[in-house]
Motif scaffolding. Structure first.
Motif, PDB file in Angstrom:
ATOM      1  N   GLU A   1      34.421  76.857  38.164  1.00  0.00           N
ATOM      2  CA  GLU A   1      34.565  75.772  38.160  1.00  0.00           C
ATOM      3  C   GLU A   1      33.944  74.558  38.490  1.00  0.00           C
ATOM      4  OE1 GLU A   1      36.916  73.072  42.228  1.00  0.00           O
ATOM      5  OE2 GLU A   1      35.629  75.137  42.940  1.00  0.00           O
ATOM      6  N   SER A   2      34.861  73.473  36.934  1.00  0.00           N
ATOM      7  CA  SER A   2      34.056  72.416  36.763  1.00  0.00           C
ATOM      8  C   SER A   2      34.799  71.123  37.382  1.00  0.00           C
ATOM      9  CB  SER A   2      34.580  71.644  35.326  1.00  0.00           C
ATOM     10  OG  SER A   2      33.512  71.297  34.543  1.00  0.00           O
ATOM     11  N   LEU A   3      32.508  70.510  37.908  1.00  0.00           N
ATOM     12  CA  LEU A   3      33.076  69.345  38.667  1.00  0.00           C
ATOM     13  C   LEU A   3      32.654  68.358  38.147  1.00  0.00           C
ATOM     14  CD1 LEU A   3      30.881  70.824  41.736  1.00  0.00           C
ATOM     15  CD2 LEU A   3      33.852  70.352  42.001  1.00  0.00           C
ATOM     16  N   ALA A   4      33.405  66.951  38.249  1.00  0.00           N
ATOM     17  CA  ALA A   4      32.575  66.390  37.629  1.00  0.00           C
ATOM     18  C   ALA A   4      32.056  64.971  38.458  1.00  0.00           C
ATOM     19  CB  ALA A   4      34.179  65.136  36.537  1.00  0.00           C
ATOM     20  N   GLY A   5      30.820  64.989  39.094  1.00  0.00           N
ATOM     21  CA  GLY A   5      30.429  64.916  39.379  1.00  0.00           C
ATOM     22  C   GLY A   5      30.110  64.599  41.259  1.00  0.00           C
ATOM     23  N   ALA A   6      31.757  65.481  41.635  1.00  0.00           N
ATOM     24  CA  ALA A   6      32.179  65.077  42.987  1.00  0.00           C
ATOM     25  C   ALA A   6      31.385  65.413  43.900  1.00  0.00           C
ATOM     26  CB  ALA A   6      33.879  66.306  42.427  1.00  0.00           C
ATOM     27  N   SER A   7      30.642  66.532  43.402  1.00  0.00           N
ATOM     28  CA  SER A   7      29.759  67.345  44.714  1.00  0.00           C
ATOM     29  C   SER A   7      28.525  66.831  45.656  1.00  0.00           C
ATOM     30  CB  SER A   7      28.823  68.488  44.166  1.00  0.00           C
ATOM     31  OG  SER A   7      27.595  67.690  43.632  1.00  0.00           O
ATOM     32  N   GLY A   8      28.580  65.548  45.124  1.00  0.00           N
ATOM     33  CA  GLY A   8      27.674  64.911  46.238  1.00  0.00           C
ATOM     34  C   GLY A   8      26.469  64.152  45.980  1.00  0.00           C
ATOM     35  N   TRP A   9      26.251  65.583  45.310  1.00  0.00           N
ATOM     36  CA  TRP A   9      25.063  66.049  45.037  1.00  0.00           C
ATOM     37  C   TRP A   9      24.092  65.375  43.817  1.00  0.00           C
ATOM     38  CZ3 TRP A   9      21.691  68.772  48.827  1.00  0.00           C
ATOM     39  CH2 TRP A   9      22.058  68.978  49.917  1.00  0.00           C
ATOM     40  N   GLN A  10      23.030  64.478  44.589  1.00  0.00           N
ATOM     41  CA  GLN A  10      22.017  64.698  43.391  1.00  0.00           C
ATOM     42  C   GLN A  10      20.719  64.446  42.456  1.00  0.00           C
ATOM     43  OE1 GLN A  10      22.884  59.841  44.487  1.00  0.00           O
ATOM     44  NE2 GLN A  10      24.786  59.810  43.027  1.00  0.00           N
ATOM     45  N   VAL A  11      19.779  64.157  42.503  1.00  0.00           N
ATOM     46  CA  VAL A  11      18.905  64.097  42.073  1.00  0.00           C
ATOM     47  C   VAL A  11      18.186  62.895  41.784  1.00  0.00           C
ATOM     48  CG1 VAL A  11      16.700  65.287  39.873  1.00  0.00           C
ATOM     49  CG2 VAL A  11      18.941  66.626  40.636  1.00  0.00           C
ATOM     50  N   GLY A  12      17.735  62.567  42.676  1.00  0.00           N
ATOM     51  CA  GLY A  12      17.149  61.291  43.111  1.00  0.00           C
ATOM     52  C   GLY A  12      16.057  61.025  41.803  1.00  0.00           C
ATOM     53  N   LEU A  13      14.932  61.471  41.357  1.00  0.00           N
ATOM     54  CA  LEU A  13      14.146  61.381  40.770  1.00  0.00           C
ATOM     55  C   LEU A  13      13.895  62.539  39.507  1.00  0.00           C
ATOM     56  CD1 LEU A  13      10.552  60.299  42.682  1.00  0.00           C
ATOM     57  CD2 LEU A  13      12.116  58.896  41.329  1.00  0.00           C
TER      58      LEU A  13
END
Lengths: 326, 161
Positions: free
Chosen positions: A221-233
């Motif tokens: 299932e494709s998400l457009a950045g909706a997961s809320g997870w991020q790579v800070g660095l």
């Protein structure tokens, strides 16, 4: 005297600009030819994969017919390992006798390299055709991808001088030492390639016992950045390619999967919730040639970072993953 | 040549080209000055505030203005007692070295060889395909290498241990 001097300076200043562009185009053309050749050449041969003191041999075939592309990769040592590909469908047989269909998103595979990928490549690597030589008895041109920093590996690719087919690929560390290589040792090009395996291995005609083991490809299932997870660095030069939620075999809930690429190498970040059936596995760094896997437990989550980049890069990514959603 | 020096400083040369250029610089006495001038130009361009023309003269003038100290320095000499003690320590040190070499000499050779091996910190190799293959396979789907290498790029995901 003065005009002559001015002319000399003007010429000196123009010389690099005038010569750099065609040269760069030429080096880039090799890459474009390689991408097309990988898709459109009929070939079969023996391929050796080597890293550290590990050597493994594979048989590989690639054929184009009215149905499209057919390709097979067959491990020649140890337990049975086979990959069969028909256009963008992939089946994988591992030693356990089970076949699994591996999903593959067809829409991002083009028989040509994308302009965005070229500009990413150019940002992160110096691409240059360096030398000529022979690989598996064929005349080949070497194209070097020299990284602009130490966050990625270098690559030297030997392309067949006539067709552009990749004959040998080497991954180089920051000191220019080969840490992994793939190379053809024998190769047949063109019409003489054996095609008998194409129908013999068709999965729609597979024996019932084998078909029974055939697992369906996981639903992605494709998400457009909706997961809320991020790579800070995120290491410089890497851009997010896709973000999705996908099930992983033998695990209950789906995992969040993010992919980043610098045009040549890619980094995958998998985030799974720790529950009864996930115990965190084996945290730490493990490596196989140029491939690094780093996993760690962070709170209630298991983070796994996979990439063909140096250890420091996967570790930097894993250590900076954070949740910023609601 | 000048262009090449400038390219080298910007890190735009390939290793073999850089080596050839450094070789040329080593064997060309005039090139040394060129090298320094280029670095000076680079430094001034990057930090124009820090460029002081005639800094050498300024330092020389300040040095000349400094008063000369004429006081005699402290005499340094060894006390006889300290000398005896340090001599005794040297003898003990020698004896210790001799004793240690005897001890080391009697070690079995295999252990010696082990001691001499460089200690390399290496990451663990990937565990077998079980458990890891799903991650590798999922990762591979989006690997740009597949564009250049075709099906051969799957080798990493199915390689044996």
């Amino acid at each position: 005297m003065k005009p002559a001097w001015f002319l000399a300076v003007a010429l000196w200043a123009c010389a690099p600009a005038a010569s750099a562009d065609p040269l760069w185009q030429d080096d880039l053309n090799w890459l474009k030819t390689m991408v097309v050749a990988a898709r459109q050449t009929d070939y079969s041969g023996i391929f050796v994969y080597q890293y550290d003191n590990h050597v493994e041999t594979f048989h590989i075939s690639h054929v184009i017919d009215h149905e499209g592309e057919h390709s097979r990769l067959n491990g020649m040592d140890g337990a049975r390992r086979e990959i069969i590909r028909k256009n963008d469908q992939v089946w994988c047989y591992l030693g356990d006798g089970k076949a699994k269909r591996v999903g593959r998103s067809g829409d991002r595979r083009f028989p040509a390299i994308l302009p965005e990928q070229l500009s990413l490549l150019n940002e992160n690597y110096q691409i240059k055709q360096t030398e000529e030589g022979r690989v598996a008895g064929f005349h080949a041109h070497a194209v070097v991808f020299k990284p602009r920093d130490v966050l990625r590996y270098g690559h030297r690719m030997w392309a067949h001088s006539d067709s552009g087919l990749l004959l040998k690929a080497e991954v180089l560390d920051e000191r220019g030492r080969v840490i992994e290589q793939n190379t053809f040792t024998t190769l047949t090009l063109g019409g003489n390639v054996d095609r008998s395996w194409i129908n013999a291995n068709r999965l729609d005609s597979a024996p019932p016992d084998q078909a029974a083991h055939l697992e369906d490809p996981p639903e992605v299932e494709s998400l457009a950045g909706a997961s809320g997870w991020q790579v800070g660095l995120l290491p410089p030069g890497f851009k997010k390619v896709i973000e999705m939620r996908r099930p992983l075999r033998g695990k209950k809930g789906p995992a969040t999967h993010m992919v980043f690429s610098d045009g040549m190498a890619s980094i995958s970040v998998f985030i799974e919730t720790l529950d009864g059936d996930r115990d965190g596995g084996h945290p730490g760094l493990s490596s196989r040639g140029a491939m690094q896997v780093y996993s760690k437990v962070s709170g209630d989550y298991l983070l796994t970072v996979v990439g063909e980049v140096p250890p420091r890069t996967v570790m930097q990514v894993a250590d900076s993953v954070r949740y910023s959603g609601q | 040549m000048k262009q090449q020096v400038s390219a080298l400083m910007d890190g735009e040369l390939f290793d073999d080209e850089a080596e050839a250029l450094l070789d040329k610089l080593k064997h060309n006495p005039g090139a040394d000055g060129e090298w320094r001038t280029y670095h000076l130009i680079g430094d001034v361009l990057r930090h124009p505030d820090h460029a002081y023309p005639g800094i050498g003269t300024a330092v020389r003038e300040r040095l000349q203005a400094e008063p000369t100290v004429l006081a005699p320095g402290r005499r340094t000499g060894h006390n006889a007692r300290w000398f005896a003690l340090s001599a005794a320590a040297s003898v003990m040190g020698l004896a210790l070295v001799a004793w240690m070499s005897l001890q080391v000499g009697s070690e079995p050779p295999s252990q010696m060889a082990m001691l001499q091996q460089p200690i390399a910190v290496r990451p663990a190799s990937l565990p077998g395909n079980k458990g890891m293959s799903d991650y590798l396979m999922a990762h591979h789907e989006f690997s740009p290498r597949a564009d250049v290498q075709g099906t051969a790029s799957y080798i990493r995901t199915v390689a044996d241990q």
